[in-house]
Design a protein around this motif. Sequence first.
Motif, PDB file in Angstrom:
ATOM      1  N   GLY A   1       0.789  -1.227   0.000  1.00 52.93           N
ATOM      2  CA  GLY A   1       0.000   0.000   0.000  1.00 52.93           C
ATOM      3  C   GLY A   1       0.814   1.266   0.000  1.00 52.93           C
ATOM      4  O   GLY A   1       0.256   2.363  -0.107  1.00 52.93           O
ATOM      5  N   GLY A   2       2.142   1.168   0.086  1.00 54.77           N
ATOM      6  CA  GLY A   2       2.989   2.353   0.128  1.00 54.77           C
ATOM      7  C   GLY A   2       3.301   2.900  -1.252  1.00 54.77           C
ATOM      8  O   GLY A   2       3.206   2.201  -2.266  1.00 54.77           O
ATOM      9  N   HIS A   3       3.645   4.194  -1.284  1.00 56.54           N
ATOM     10  CA  HIS A   3       4.023   4.858  -2.529  1.00 56.54           C
ATOM     11  C   HIS A   3       5.539   4.991  -2.612  1.00 56.54           C
ATOM     12  O   HIS A   3       6.238   4.992  -1.604  1.00 56.54           O
ATOM     13  CB  HIS A   3       3.383   6.242  -2.623  1.00 56.54           C
ATOM     14  N   LEU A   4       6.038   5.098  -3.828  1.00 61.81           N
ATOM     15  CA  LEU A   4       7.446   5.394  -4.071  1.00 61.81           C
ATOM     16  C   LEU A   4       7.522   6.908  -4.239  1.00 61.81           C
ATOM     17  O   LEU A   4       6.935   7.458  -5.168  1.00 61.81           O
ATOM     18  CB  LEU A   4       7.910   4.658  -5.329  1.00 61.81           C
ATOM     19  N   MET A   5       8.239   7.585  -3.329  1.00 59.85           N
ATOM     20  CA  MET A   5       8.194   9.041  -3.258  1.00 59.85           C
ATOM     21  C   MET A   5       9.498   9.672  -3.748  1.00 59.85           C
ATOM     22  O   MET A   5      10.578   9.087  -3.649  1.00 59.85           O
ATOM     23  CB  MET A   5       7.932   9.484  -1.822  1.00 59.85           C
ATOM     24  N   SER A   6       9.392  10.890  -4.267  1.00 61.09           N
ATOM     25  CA  SER A   6      10.539  11.700  -4.647  1.00 61.09           C
ATOM     26  C   SER A   6      10.193  13.149  -4.363  1.00 61.09           C
ATOM     27  O   SER A   6       9.222  13.684  -4.904  1.00 61.09           O
ATOM     28  CB  SER A   6      10.876  11.504  -6.130  1.00 61.09           C
ATOM     29  N   GLN A   7      10.971  13.784  -3.486  1.00 64.06           N
ATOM     30  CA  GLN A   7      10.716  15.164  -3.060  1.00 64.06           C
ATOM     31  C   GLN A   7       9.266  15.367  -2.633  1.00 64.06           C
ATOM     32  O   GLN A   7       8.608  16.343  -3.007  1.00 64.06           O
ATOM     33  CB  GLN A   7      11.079  16.168  -4.162  1.00 64.06           C
ATOM     34  N   GLY A   8       8.763  14.422  -1.864  1.00 61.91           N
ATOM     35  CA  GLY A   8       7.429  14.543  -1.301  1.00 61.91           C
ATOM     36  C   GLY A   8       6.299  14.257  -2.267  1.00 61.91           C
ATOM     37  O   GLY A   8       5.128  14.408  -1.905  1.00 61.91           O
ATOM     38  N   LYS A   9       6.597  13.828  -3.495  1.00 59.02           N
ATOM     39  CA  LYS A   9       5.561  13.542  -4.483  1.00 59.02           C
ATOM     40  C   LYS A   9       5.631  12.076  -4.891  1.00 59.02           C
ATOM     41  O   LYS A   9       6.719  11.500  -4.960  1.00 59.02           O
ATOM     42  CB  LYS A   9       5.730  14.431  -5.719  1.00 59.02           C
ATOM     43  N   PRO A  10       4.491  11.464  -5.190  1.00 56.71           N
ATOM     44  CA  PRO A  10       4.499  10.049  -5.583  1.00 56.71           C
ATOM     45  C   PRO A  10       5.002   9.871  -7.012  1.00 56.71           C
ATOM     46  O   PRO A  10       4.581  10.580  -7.931  1.00 56.71           O
ATOM     47  CB  PRO A  10       3.026   9.645  -5.464  1.00 56.71           C
ATOM     48  N   LEU A  11       5.890   8.907  -7.206  1.00 58.30           N
ATOM     49  CA  LEU A  11       6.332   8.572  -8.559  1.00 58.30           C
ATOM     50  C   LEU A  11       5.219   7.802  -9.277  1.00 58.30           C
ATOM     51  O   LEU A  11       4.338   7.225  -8.646  1.00 58.30           O
ATOM     52  CB  LEU A  11       7.613   7.747  -8.493  1.00 58.30           C
ATOM     53  N   PRO A  12       5.244   7.791 -10.599  1.00 59.51           N
ATOM     54  CA  PRO A  12       4.125   7.205 -11.358  1.00 59.51           C
ATOM     55  C   PRO A  12       4.156   5.681 -11.396  1.00 59.51           C
ATOM     56  O   PRO A  12       5.191   5.037 -11.242  1.00 59.51           O
ATOM     57  CB  PRO A  12       4.323   7.787 -12.759  1.00 59.51           C
ATOM     58  N   LYS A  13       3.000   5.126 -11.631  1.00 59.18           N
ATOM     59  CA  LYS A  13       2.840   3.683 -11.825  1.00 59.18           C
ATOM     60  C   LYS A  13       3.344   3.328 -13.226  1.00 59.18           C
ATOM     61  O   LYS A  13       2.876   3.898 -14.224  1.00 59.18           O
ATOM     62  CB  LYS A  13       1.359   3.315 -11.680  1.00 59.18           C
ATOM     63  N   VAL A  14       4.285   2.390 -13.304  1.00 55.37           N
ATOM     64  CA  VAL A  14       4.868   2.073 -14.610  1.00 55.37           C
ATOM     65  C   VAL A  14       3.858   1.418 -15.549  1.00 55.37           C
ATOM     66  O   VAL A  14       4.031   1.438 -16.767  1.00 55.37           O
ATOM     67  CB  VAL A  14       6.118   1.172 -14.464  1.00 55.37           C
ATOM     68  N   HIS A  15       2.782   0.813 -14.985  1.00 53.45           N
ATOM     69  CA  HIS A  15       1.767   0.161 -15.831  1.00 53.45           C
ATOM     70  C   HIS A  15       0.807   1.166 -16.459  1.00 53.45           C
ATOM     71  O   HIS A  15       0.106   0.820 -17.409  1.00 53.45           O
ATOM     72  CB  HIS A  15       0.911  -0.814 -15.011  1.00 53.45           C
ATOM     73  N   ASP A  16       0.737   2.377 -15.926  1.00 53.81           N
ATOM     74  CA  ASP A  16      -0.262   3.327 -16.399  1.00 53.81           C
ATOM     75  C   ASP A  16      -0.017   3.637 -17.880  1.00 53.81           C
ATOM     76  O   ASP A  16       1.074   4.075 -18.255  1.00 53.81           O
ATOM     77  CB  ASP A  16      -0.185   4.617 -15.572  1.00 53.81           C
ATOM     78  N   PRO A  17      -1.012   3.433 -18.735  1.00 52.63           N
ATOM     79  CA  PRO A  17      -0.807   3.666 -20.173  1.00 52.63           C
ATOM     80  C   PRO A  17      -0.429   5.097 -20.503  1.00 52.63           C
ATOM     81  O   PRO A  17       0.297   5.343 -21.477  1.00 52.63           O
ATOM     82  CB  PRO A  17      -2.141   3.270 -20.810  1.00 52.63           C
ATOM     83  N   ARG A  18      -0.884   6.062 -19.689  1.00 54.52           N
ATOM     84  CA  ARG A  18      -0.506   7.456 -19.937  1.00 54.52           C
ATOM     85  C   ARG A  18       0.989   7.648 -19.702  1.00 54.52           C
ATOM     86  O   ARG A  18       1.664   8.360 -20.460  1.00 54.52           O
ATOM     87  CB  ARG A  18      -1.325   8.383 -19.041  1.00 54.52           C
ATOM     88  N   PHE A  19       1.507   7.030 -18.647  1.00 53.73           N
ATOM     89  CA  PHE A  19       2.940   7.099 -18.384  1.00 53.73           C
ATOM     90  C   PHE A  19       3.724   6.413 -19.501  1.00 53.73           C
ATOM     91  O   PHE A  19       4.723   6.941 -19.995  1.00 53.73           O
ATOM     92  CB  PHE A  19       3.255   6.446 -17.034  1.00 53.73           C
ATOM     93  N   ARG A  20       3.248   5.244 -19.947  1.00 53.06           N
ATOM     94  CA  ARG A  20       3.965   4.505 -20.985  1.00 53.06           C
ATOM     95  C   ARG A  20       4.028   5.311 -22.282  1.00 53.06           C
ATOM     96  O   ARG A  20       5.059   5.339 -22.955  1.00 53.06           O
ATOM     97  CB  ARG A  20       3.277   3.155 -21.249  1.00 53.06           C
ATOM     98  N   ARG A  21       2.932   5.963 -22.649  1.00 51.98           N
ATOM     99  CA  ARG A  21       2.935   6.753 -23.890  1.00 51.98           C
ATOM    100  C   ARG A  21       3.946   7.887 -23.805  1.00 51.98           C
ATOM    101  O   ARG A  21       4.663   8.173 -24.760  1.00 51.98           O
ATOM    102  CB  ARG A  21       1.528   7.301 -24.160  1.00 51.98           C
ATOM    103  N   GLU A  22       3.987   8.536 -22.635  1.00 46.07           N
ATOM    104  CA  GLU A  22       4.928   9.649 -22.476  1.00 46.07           C
ATOM    105  C   GLU A  22       6.370   9.151 -22.474  1.00 46.07           C
ATOM    106  O   GLU A  22       7.261   9.779 -23.051  1.00 46.07           O
ATOM    107  CB  GLU A  22       4.607  10.403 -21.182  1.00 46.07           C
ATOM    108  N   VAL A  23       6.612   8.022 -21.830  1.00 45.85           N
ATOM    109  CA  VAL A  23       7.959   7.453 -21.808  1.00 45.85           C
ATOM    110  C   VAL A  23       8.393   7.067 -23.224  1.00 45.85           C
ATOM    111  O   VAL A  23       9.540   7.317 -23.631  1.00 45.85           O
ATOM    112  CB  VAL A  23       8.026   6.229 -20.863  1.00 45.85           C
ATOM    113  N   ASP A  24       7.490   6.464 -23.976  1.00 48.66           N
ATOM    114  CA  ASP A  24       7.827   6.075 -25.353  1.00 48.66           C
ATOM    115  C   ASP A  24       8.236   7.300 -26.170  1.00 48.66           C
ATOM    116  O   ASP A  24       9.209   7.248 -26.947  1.00 48.66           O
ATOM    117  CB  ASP A  24       6.636   5.386 -26.017  1.00 48.66           C
TER     118      ASP A  24
END
Length: 558
Positions: A125-148
């Motif tokens: 249930g925990g988040h992966l954080m960076s400077q107090g903000k949650p990093l994105p879910k690698v499965h999220d299709p929106r993240f994948r499109r931007e990464v591509d």
Amino acid sequence: MTRGAWPGLDRHRPILVGELPYYRMRPERWRASLEALREAGIDVVSFYVPWRFHELGASGQERFDFTGRTDAQKDVVGFMRAIAETGLAALVKPGPFIHAEVQLGGLPDRLCDPMHVAPYEGADGGHLMSQGKPLPKVHDPRFRREVDAWMEAVNVSLIEPFAHPRGPVVAVQLGNEGVLGEACKPVRHADLGAGSQLRGAARARAAAELTVQQWSLLSSRLHPSPVRVVNAPLVRIGTAAEPGAFGSWLARSAAFRAAPVHLGHTEWVGDASSDPSAFLAHALQIGAARSDVAEANWGFTWTTGRFAQGAAPLFHALLALVLGARILSVYTACATGSWGSSIDMDADGLVADGFDPTLYAPPYCPGAPFDEMGGRNVNHGSLLRLRSAVDAEGAALLESTIEPDLVLAVDPLAAAQASEEGSMAAALDRLVERMGMWLFAEGRHVAIALDPRDEDVSMVWRGEADTDAVGRRLAASPARAARGLGGRIARFVRSGRDASFLGLFNPHDRADEIALQIADRERRFHLPARSGLLARIQGGEVAVVVATDAGATLVVDR
């Protein structure tokens, strides 16, 4: 993929890689800094490419600036040309998440906004954080499109035009310490998506397979020529470790070593030259994973000033060489102090993560061998000594093989069970504690193997009873080992066709001596506190190749 040379580089000596963060330097200093690295013996220049630094907007034809049309410091294409003209090779590290003390690890703000992309969420249930903000879910299709889109832009501008043999790019790093830095954490923190209910061996296997799958997706967007490199982190062991950390590392590393990537490691688990626990973490994990050095501290002083004083970085490099590393990292090779707000980490976010913002003010890596204006620091001398040792003995070192007293494979199922909190994790921690005792107090080098099928495996560990069995076997074996008189020296031996090598290390706060029988003669070595040395043995003669301290030497030869 096993250790090996990169294309276009000398296969007969270890490779020296120096990090040069162009985005923290004045562009007019790039070429002089590259020339200084080449003269110091660096073979490959490595550098992260921060997404947020080069992005001009979230969409559009001119979304990224890689040529400096909006800011000369963004001209990474020009930086790449300077690398080629200087005669160096290049390791490009485009992330997408890079960490590197850049805001949000280089990700644009929108990718760490839960309203835009779903946040990374571990099975616990925990988040992966960076400077107090949650990093994105690698499965999220929106993240994948931007990464591509990001990886394709990097490929078109930096990888394809400059790939070896036409250009200097011999390797590309995929992600960072996994994909988003998750590989340094126990697998219960892994975001497994639909597999979040998995436990035990199934969870450990799924976490490793997910990371390898993500590396494959990143790789698919890049020109095929450069070697694919990953930097899996070493993890803390003992009382400083999170429960299940070492079992998780074992489970992941077995999968990583089998993946079609060149496996490197990062060394952010403490000072191995002054902390026996950190030393043991290096000794066990580098040997087991057979990994090369992707990042080693050559001047950051966040936790101790020793990394700016010459001995500690050289100690780490010698230990990695003795354990079999063929690639060494100087991270960073140059202290820098010229960067803007787009990459500067948010002070409030650092405080939220538990860090002191003043530690991240310029210069970046204050103890690096060089500084941006051409000055030389104490670590410059250590780099030259390392280069001399690599030039003189690198070929023989690469030809040699390490000779532990016993090779202990950890059963994959036991490792997976130890990745969870519980009795198996506690049993594995006790094994590690005993291995430290065997190494220092008894002079016995017990190496860990990830695969019980490896031909050099002596025993397989499946639980507590096997720890005792290893102890009995060591006690019954011939006493060819030797311990420091005070139980503070670790001894490693490498055997080759023409020469053998001896690595001696004292990570304790008191000096010690060790007596060894070599070719029917007693050789006694003295090692001051927090020192190490590499010696060559040939034809019964012993010579110290390089030492981290002038007092680390052969004192009796009779």
